[in-house]
Design a protein around this motif. Structure first.
Motif, PDB file in Angstrom:
ATOM      1  N   GLY A 194       0.788  -1.226   0.000  1.00  0.00           N
ATOM      2  CA  GLY A 194       0.000   0.000   0.000  1.00  0.00           C
ATOM      3  C   GLY A 194       0.820   1.276   0.000  1.00  0.00           C
ATOM      4  N   ILE A 195       2.098   1.172  -0.337  1.00  0.00           N
ATOM      5  CA  ILE A 195       2.969   2.350  -0.376  1.00  0.00           C
ATOM      6  C   ILE A 195       2.889   2.988  -1.764  1.00  0.00           C
ATOM      7  CG2 ILE A 195       5.341   3.195  -0.156  1.00  0.00           C
ATOM      8  CD1 ILE A 195       5.917   0.692   1.569  1.00  0.00           C
ATOM      9  N   ARG A 196       2.498   4.229  -1.824  1.00  0.00           N
ATOM     10  CA  ARG A 196       2.512   4.982  -3.079  1.00  0.00           C
ATOM     11  C   ARG A 196       3.888   5.615  -3.212  1.00  0.00           C
ATOM     12  NH1 ARG A 196      -3.438   7.959  -3.331  1.00  0.00           N
ATOM     13  NH2 ARG A 196      -4.678   6.025  -3.245  1.00  0.00           N
ATOM     14  N   LEU A 197       4.811   4.813  -3.723  1.00  0.00           N
ATOM     15  CA  LEU A 197       6.216   5.196  -3.693  1.00  0.00           C
ATOM     16  C   LEU A 197       6.465   6.433  -4.547  1.00  0.00           C
ATOM     17  CD1 LEU A 197       8.758   4.291  -2.303  1.00  0.00           C
ATOM     18  CD2 LEU A 197       9.294   2.879  -4.272  1.00  0.00           C
ATOM     19  N   ALA A 198       7.164   7.381  -3.955  1.00  0.00           N
ATOM     20  CA  ALA A 198       7.555   8.620  -4.620  1.00  0.00           C
ATOM     21  C   ALA A 198       8.809   9.128  -3.921  1.00  0.00           C
ATOM     22  CB  ALA A 198       6.434   9.661  -4.544  1.00  0.00           C
ATOM     23  N   ASP A 199       9.499  10.036  -4.561  1.00  0.00           N
ATOM     24  CA  ASP A 199      10.723  10.594  -3.972  1.00  0.00           C
ATOM     25  C   ASP A 199      10.344  11.674  -2.963  1.00  0.00           C
ATOM     26  OD1 ASP A 199      13.423  10.889  -3.523  1.00  0.00           O
ATOM     27  OD2 ASP A 199      13.728  12.276  -5.202  1.00  0.00           O
ATOM     28  N   ARG A 200       9.660  11.225  -1.903  1.00  0.00           N
ATOM     29  CA  ARG A 200       9.220  12.109  -0.830  1.00  0.00           C
ATOM     30  C   ARG A 200       9.491  11.431   0.510  1.00  0.00           C
ATOM     31  NH1 ARG A 200       4.480  12.333  -3.960  1.00  0.00           N
ATOM     32  NH2 ARG A 200       3.341  11.300  -2.266  1.00  0.00           N
ATOM     33  N   PRO A 201       9.606  12.200   1.583  1.00  0.00           N
ATOM     34  CA  PRO A 201      10.017  11.616   2.868  1.00  0.00           C
ATOM     35  C   PRO A 201       9.130  10.491   3.371  1.00  0.00           C
ATOM     36  CG  PRO A 201      10.244  14.000   2.946  1.00  0.00           C
ATOM     37  CD  PRO A 201       9.562  13.679   1.643  1.00  0.00           C
ATOM     38  N   ALA A 202       7.809  10.663   3.382  1.00  0.00           N
ATOM     39  CA  ALA A 202       6.933   9.653   3.989  1.00  0.00           C
ATOM     40  C   ALA A 202       6.987   8.308   3.254  1.00  0.00           C
ATOM     41  CB  ALA A 202       5.503  10.168   4.091  1.00  0.00           C
ATOM     42  N   PRO A 203       6.777   8.275   1.922  1.00  0.00           N
ATOM     43  CA  PRO A 203       6.829   6.956   1.265  1.00  0.00           C
ATOM     44  C   PRO A 203       8.204   6.302   1.308  1.00  0.00           C
ATOM     45  CG  PRO A 203       6.467   8.712  -0.349  1.00  0.00           C
ATOM     46  CD  PRO A 203       6.325   9.322   0.990  1.00  0.00           C
ATOM     47  N   LEU A 204       9.274   7.101   1.283  1.00  0.00           N
ATOM     48  CA  LEU A 204      10.607   6.505   1.384  1.00  0.00           C
ATOM     49  C   LEU A 204      10.810   5.892   2.769  1.00  0.00           C
ATOM     50  CD1 LEU A 204      12.775   9.167  -0.473  1.00  0.00           C
ATOM     51  CD2 LEU A 204      12.260   6.847  -1.254  1.00  0.00           C
ATOM     52  N   TYR A 205      10.300   6.548   3.800  1.00  0.00           N
ATOM     53  CA  TYR A 205      10.385   5.960   5.135  1.00  0.00           C
ATOM     54  C   TYR A 205       9.554   4.689   5.224  1.00  0.00           C
ATOM     55  CZ  TYR A 205       9.741   5.006  10.020  1.00  0.00           C
ATOM     56  OH  TYR A 205       9.674   4.353  11.221  1.00  0.00           O
ATOM     57  N   GLN A 206       8.370   4.705   4.636  1.00  0.00           N
ATOM     58  CA  GLN A 206       7.538   3.496   4.635  1.00  0.00           C
ATOM     59  C   GLN A 206       8.251   2.334   3.949  1.00  0.00           C
ATOM     60  OE1 GLN A 206       3.798   4.856   2.896  1.00  0.00           O
ATOM     61  NE2 GLN A 206       3.818   6.588   4.328  1.00  0.00           N
ATOM     62  N   LEU A 207       8.983   2.633   2.889  1.00  0.00           N
ATOM     63  CA  LEU A 207       9.759   1.585   2.221  1.00  0.00           C
ATOM     64  C   LEU A 207      10.841   1.047   3.146  1.00  0.00           C
ATOM     65  CD1 LEU A 207      10.472  -0.105  -0.254  1.00  0.00           C
ATOM     66  CD2 LEU A 207      11.825   1.826  -1.104  1.00  0.00           C
ATOM     67  N   LEU A 208      11.450   1.915   3.937  1.00  0.00           N
ATOM     68  CA  LEU A 208      12.454   1.470   4.906  1.00  0.00           C
ATOM     69  C   LEU A 208      11.823   0.516   5.927  1.00  0.00           C
ATOM     70  CD1 LEU A 208      15.437   1.908   5.905  1.00  0.00           C
ATOM     71  CD2 LEU A 208      14.469   3.580   7.500  1.00  0.00           C
ATOM     72  N   VAL A 209      10.623   0.841   6.382  1.00  0.00           N
ATOM     73  CA  VAL A 209       9.909  -0.037   7.318  1.00  0.00           C
ATOM     74  C   VAL A 209       9.654  -1.393   6.662  1.00  0.00           C
ATOM     75  CG1 VAL A 209       7.711  -0.392   8.533  1.00  0.00           C
ATOM     76  CG2 VAL A 209       8.855   1.852   8.610  1.00  0.00           C
ATOM     77  N   LEU A 210       9.178  -1.375   5.433  1.00  0.00           N
ATOM     78  CA  LEU A 210       8.910  -2.623   4.719  1.00  0.00           C
ATOM     79  C   LEU A 210      10.186  -3.444   4.560  1.00  0.00           C
ATOM     80  CD1 LEU A 210       7.009  -4.482   3.124  1.00  0.00           C
ATOM     81  CD2 LEU A 210       7.513  -3.094   1.091  1.00  0.00           C
ATOM     82  N   ALA A 211      11.289  -2.796   4.204  1.00  0.00           N
ATOM     83  CA  ALA A 211      12.563  -3.515   4.043  1.00  0.00           C
ATOM     84  C   ALA A 211      13.008  -4.131   5.365  1.00  0.00           C
ATOM     85  CB  ALA A 211      13.634  -2.574   3.510  1.00  0.00           C
ATOM     86  N   THR A 212      12.762  -3.431   6.470  1.00  0.00           N
ATOM     87  CA  THR A 212      13.094  -3.971   7.789  1.00  0.00           C
ATOM     88  C   THR A 212      12.300  -5.243   8.054  1.00  0.00           C
ATOM     89  OG1 THR A 212      13.533  -1.727   8.631  1.00  0.00           O
ATOM     90  CG2 THR A 212      13.181  -3.464  10.261  1.00  0.00           C
TER      91      THR A 212
END
Length: 238
Positions: free
Chosen positions: A44-62
């Motif tokens: 459910g991450i709307r990935l974009a070069d913005r702080p919130a989605p990039l952080y969400q991707l970090l959470v997912l990678a963790t």
């Protein structure tokens, strides 16, 4: 013409003659049609070069870095985000128990307590070191994958595998990282008889689609998608 034969080591077809580049493109296209969603999209991450989605991707990678099924990690990420923990500020402000509970709702139970601690510590690091904005990490590394991997592994729970997951998905919004194919993506390519190098794989699809292809190849490596079914569908399409 030689008939396709099964290899003794798996479901990769052995044709007895070299496959042409057009055939490889067909296989890549079939795979994208069948499994073209990235793990970020699935979470459910709307990935974009913005702080919130990039952080969400970090959470997912963790979450994906632990020895747990990918679908469980994705479900746990969705629960964390549904609870409102979409930024490092919100993740750190949540109580340890609230994070544990969200992980539990996603059935992420084997590592929930340790992961809750890592998410809180990682959120604090993101705020202290990068002011909550992973674009700063990107700029500091000047887009160099090795430099990015080094910085990403400073986060608790993100080792080399987690860094690879992050960069594999982030390449859709960080073009200077492309083409990025980690060990698992290349293992999937090998099972399909596709080129086992990022540059050659990138030649099979458009630049904007390579991140999706890399994720789809990982699904083949993990057994979420059958290499044999993809190959048979591609053979029928030629």
């Amino acid at each position: 013409m030689p008939q396709p034969q099964r290899s003794a080591g798996g479901d990769r077809p052995q044709t007895g003659y070299p496959r042409q580049m057009g055939d490889d493109r067909t296989v890549a296209r079939v795979l994208l049609d069948r499994r073209g969603r990235t793990y970020a999209e699935e979470a459910g991450i709307r990935l974009a070069d913005r702080p919130a989605p990039l952080y969400q991707l970090l959470v997912l990678a963790t979450l994906l870095s632990t020895r747990i099924r990918a679908q469980v990690a994705v479900a746990a990420a969705r629960e964390l985000f549904a609870a409102g923990y979409r930024t490092p500020q919100a993740m750190e402000a949540a109580s340890w128990q609230d994070r544990v509970d969200a992980l539990g709702r996603g059935h992420y139970r084997r590592y929930d307590e340790r992961t809750s601690t890592m998410l809180g510590t990682g959120a604090r690091l993101c705020l202290d070191r990068w002011r909550g904005d992973l674009r700063r990490l990107h700029r500091e590394a000047d887009g160099d994958p090795a430099g990015l991997r080094r910085r990403l592994t400073e986060f608790p729970g993100i080792g080399p595998t987690g860094a690879d997951i992050f960069l594999r998905e982030a390449q859709t919004v960080w073009p200077d990282v492309r083409p990025y194919a980690d060990r698992r993506a290349l293992a999937g390519a090998k099972r399909l008889g596709l080129p086992a190098s990022p540059d050659r794989l990138a030649g099979l699809v458009g630049a904007a689609e390579f991140g999706r292809l890399a994720s789809a190849l990982v699904r083949v490596a993990l057994g979420e998608e059958s290499a044999g079914e993809v190959s048979r569908t591609a053979a029928g399409a030629r």
